[in-house]
Design an enzyme around this catalytic site. Structure first.
Site, PDB file in Angstrom:
ATOM      1  N   HIS A   1      -6.683  -0.741  11.275  1.00  0.00           N
ATOM      2  CA  HIS A   1      -5.757  -1.031  10.164  1.00  0.00           C
ATOM      3  C   HIS A   1      -4.632  -0.004  10.115  1.00  0.00           C
ATOM      4  O   HIS A   1      -4.752   1.052   9.490  1.00  0.00           O
ATOM      5  CB  HIS A   1      -6.533  -1.028   8.844  1.00  0.00           C
ATOM      6  CG  HIS A   1      -5.774  -1.612   7.699  1.00  0.00           C
ATOM      7  ND1 HIS A   1      -6.378  -2.400   6.740  1.00  0.00           N
ATOM      8  CD2 HIS A   1      -4.473  -1.538   7.338  1.00  0.00           C
ATOM      9  CE1 HIS A   1      -5.467  -2.778   5.848  1.00  0.00           C
ATOM     10  NE2 HIS A   1      -4.305  -2.252   6.203  1.00  0.00           N
TER      11      HIS A   1
ATOM     12  N   ARG B   1       5.371  -0.753  11.207  1.00  0.00           N
ATOM     13  CA  ARG B   1       6.661  -1.082  10.564  1.00  0.00           C
ATOM     14  C   ARG B   1       7.689  -1.734  11.484  1.00  0.00           C
ATOM     15  O   ARG B   1       8.658  -2.299  10.991  1.00  0.00           O
ATOM     16  CB  ARG B   1       7.283   0.155   9.919  1.00  0.00           C
ATOM     17  CG  ARG B   1       6.407   0.869   8.908  1.00  0.00           C
ATOM     18  CD  ARG B   1       5.982  -0.020   7.774  1.00  0.00           C
ATOM     19  NE  ARG B   1       5.295   0.717   6.704  1.00  0.00           N
ATOM     20  CZ  ARG B   1       4.523   0.137   5.795  1.00  0.00           C
ATOM     21  NH1 ARG B   1       4.344  -1.177   5.815  1.00  0.00           N
ATOM     22  NH2 ARG B   1       3.934   0.868   4.851  1.00  0.00           N
TER      23      ARG B   1
ATOM     24  N   ASN C   1       2.832  -7.180   8.711  1.00  0.00           N
ATOM     25  CA  ASN C   1       3.859  -7.230   7.664  1.00  0.00           C
ATOM     26  C   ASN C   1       5.118  -6.497   8.127  1.00  0.00           C
ATOM     27  O   ASN C   1       5.468  -5.417   7.658  1.00  0.00           O
ATOM     28  CB  ASN C   1       3.340  -6.713   6.318  1.00  0.00           C
ATOM     29  CG  ASN C   1       2.682  -5.358   6.398  1.00  0.00           C
ATOM     30  OD1 ASN C   1       2.347  -4.879   7.475  1.00  0.00           O
ATOM     31  ND2 ASN C   1       2.502  -4.725   5.260  1.00  0.00           N
TER      32      ASN C   1
ATOM     33  N   HIS D   1      -6.959  -8.777   3.126  1.00  0.00           N
ATOM     34  CA  HIS D   1      -6.595  -7.951   1.973  1.00  0.00           C
ATOM     35  C   HIS D   1      -6.947  -8.799   0.756  1.00  0.00           C
ATOM     36  O   HIS D   1      -6.337  -9.842   0.543  1.00  0.00           O
ATOM     37  CB  HIS D   1      -5.094  -7.652   2.030  1.00  0.00           C
ATOM     38  CG  HIS D   1      -4.545  -6.979   0.822  1.00  0.00           C
ATOM     39  ND1 HIS D   1      -3.998  -5.713   0.850  1.00  0.00           N
ATOM     40  CD2 HIS D   1      -4.419  -7.397  -0.465  1.00  0.00           C
ATOM     41  CE1 HIS D   1      -3.574  -5.388  -0.351  1.00  0.00           C
ATOM     42  NE2 HIS D   1      -3.816  -6.397  -1.170  1.00  0.00           N
TER      43      HIS D   1
ATOM     44  N   ASP E   1      -5.552   2.660   7.169  1.00  0.00           N
ATOM     45  CA  ASP E   1      -4.485   1.958   6.438  1.00  0.00           C
ATOM     46  C   ASP E   1      -3.223   2.824   6.419  1.00  0.00           C
ATOM     47  O   ASP E   1      -2.541   2.956   5.403  1.00  0.00           O
ATOM     48  CB  ASP E   1      -4.919   1.592   5.018  1.00  0.00           C
ATOM     49  CG  ASP E   1      -3.956   0.613   4.341  1.00  0.00           C
ATOM     50  OD1 ASP E   1      -3.060   0.075   5.016  1.00  0.00           O
ATOM     51  OD2 ASP E   1      -4.101   0.395   3.119  1.00  0.00           O
TER      52      ASP E   1
ATOM     53  N   HIS F   1       6.170   5.391   4.545  1.00  0.00           N
ATOM     54  CA  HIS F   1       7.366   5.010   3.797  1.00  0.00           C
ATOM     55  C   HIS F   1       8.362   6.153   3.859  1.00  0.00           C
ATOM     56  O   HIS F   1       7.997   7.318   4.064  1.00  0.00           O
ATOM     57  CB  HIS F   1       7.029   4.702   2.337  1.00  0.00           C
ATOM     58  CG  HIS F   1       6.193   3.486   2.146  1.00  0.00           C
ATOM     59  ND1 HIS F   1       6.650   2.213   2.398  1.00  0.00           N
ATOM     60  CD2 HIS F   1       4.893   3.343   1.742  1.00  0.00           C
ATOM     61  CE1 HIS F   1       5.682   1.339   2.148  1.00  0.00           C
ATOM     62  NE2 HIS F   1       4.605   2.002   1.764  1.00  0.00           N
TER      63      HIS F   1
END
Length: 425
Positions: free
Chosen positions: A60, A64, A94, A179, A305, A309
């Site tokens: 996981h 990006r 994602n 999720h 996970d 950012h």
């Protein structure tokens, strides 16, 4: 090309360490002996008595790219993975665009081949664009060497859609990775509904938001005869549901993150968004249930996970900042220091949760250290310590709640398929 790792320590039964040499030819281990003649090797590395284990596996990770390169790239994320001792990571979908078509998955594979420093196994999405409306072409995508299917970041909201996806995935021999989050119960929450939400006057996310979807999904997985994996379990209710499902013979596995094992809502002292993740840090009782679930086999593995950012994004505060923290470079040292050295778990258990357990759950040919196997190896210094310094991260993301923590168990050397991908000896 022969690489000889001299003076390593290998973990034996009863937690004993034995001095060994490991000889690698091309990409495979060809000898594990007390003493291998140096003349047999083209390159020799003195491992200085540090612990040698199989390369870590993380199912996981958020890289990006494409679309979020200001947060992370395949290159920077895999460099961070190598620094953390990971040789296999599984990249969540994602991104922009989402890997929901054959062309997009092929393009992603090409980018991984060009830029990745460790092995990257990409997910494909369950629904097109992660919009939860139309199923992706699961049958066709399963033939494109994707790891599994997930809409990580959002829960699949209808039982009918999840059941349809599970049936297609089961026929294709792939897992559905979920999720779990019921949007109708979110109510704009940004932190666990409990002590921190009350103290900081922030909207809360209840535990049932997660657990209710897991309860639904395990029954759907049973009906579809599908392998089902639960992402980042965070509540005691979720642990109970998964435990009951396993007892019923349902093919369910689960992961837990280092931050949910080591932190709880009481560690959120102010509205520092580096403590904002989804699922949120829960209660102390939830934290205890997660460790208990690992120890009794309800939870199968640990996954980071890793969610980088930009600093300016995290500076927006709890209400507006995105969810997520980085984890690849800090996972093993944090877990070793706070779980193994405190005797809550054994060193063998921790290594297994990061290697053989994820490999077994997803039927991967990695996670072991044996003659004839691929040489995916991580060398760890168990004795010296350092303080976590986010400015030294290889990841573009500096968003960690663990800044300044003193840790032991520092990865010093990472080898992937016989190639040195990180060296700090």
């Amino acid at each position: 090309m022969r690489l000889l790792l001299k003076n390593t320590k290998l973990l034996q039964t009863k937690e004993q360490l034995q001095t060994c040499d490991v000889l690698i030819e091309n990409n495979r281990i060809i000898a594990i002996k007390t003493d291998v003649e140096s003349t047999t090797a083209d390159q020799i590395i003195d491992c200085r008595g540090n612990l040698l284990v199989p390369g870590f596996i993380d199912v996981h990770v958020h890289l990006r790219e494409p679309g979020g390169e200001h947060k992370e790239t395949i290159e920077t994320g895999t460099k961070a993975a190598a620094r953390g001792g990971f040789t296999t990571i599984c990249a969540m979908p994602n991104t922009n665009p989402v890997p929901d078509s054959i062309d997009r998955v092929e393009n992603l594979h090409e980018k991984i081949t060009a830029d990745a420093k460790v092995r990257v196994l990409p997910y494909a999405s369950i629904t097109t664009g992660l919009q939860g409306e139309t199923l992706s072409p699961i049958t066709e995508l399963a033939k494109q060497n994707v790891f599994a299917f997930t809409d990580d970041g959002v829960g699949i909201q209808t039982a009918d859609q999840m059941l349809s996806a599970m049936r297609l995935a089961a026929k294709a021999g792939k897992a559905i990775v979920a999720h779990c989050e019921d949007n109708s119960l979110l109510h704009g929450g940004v932190v666990h509904q409990g002590l921190a939400s009350e103290r900081l006057n922030l909207p809360g996310i209840s535990s049932v938001t997660e657990a209710v979807q897991i309860a639904r999904d395990v029954l759907l997985a049973e009906a579809a005869n599908c392998r089902y994996h639960v992402c980042h379990v965070s509540t005691k209710e979720s642990v109970r549901v998964i435990r009951d499902a396993k007892r019923a013979g349902i093919k369910v596995t689960a992961e837990v993150t280092p931050h949910h094992l080591l932190l709880n809502e009481e560690d959120i002292k102010d509205a520092d968004a580096n403590f904002k993740m989804n699922p949120p840090l829960r209660s102390e009782a939830d934290q205890e249930a997660l460790l208990e679930g690992l120890l009794d086999g309800t939870i199968d593995m640990i996954a980071t996970d890793h969610a980088p950012h930009a600093t300016e994004e995290k500076a927006l505060g709890f209400l507006k900042a995105p969810f997520g923290i980085v984890g690849l470079e800090t996972a093993f040292p944090l877990l070793y220091t706070n779980l193994v050295k405190t005797k809550k778990v054994s060193l063998r258990q921790l290594i297994d949760w990061l290697t053989i357990k994820p490999a077994e759950a997803f039927q991967l040919p990695y996670g072991t250290m044996e003659i004839g196997k691929l040489a995916d190896l991580t060398l760890i210094d168990l004795n010296s310590s350092e303080k976590i310094d986010k400015q030294k991260f290889y990841s573009k993301g500096k968003n960690t709640p663990f800044e300044g923590w003193k840790v032991f168990g520092i990865p010093k050397l990472t080898v992937m398929e016989g190639k040195i991908v990180y060296n700090n000896l």
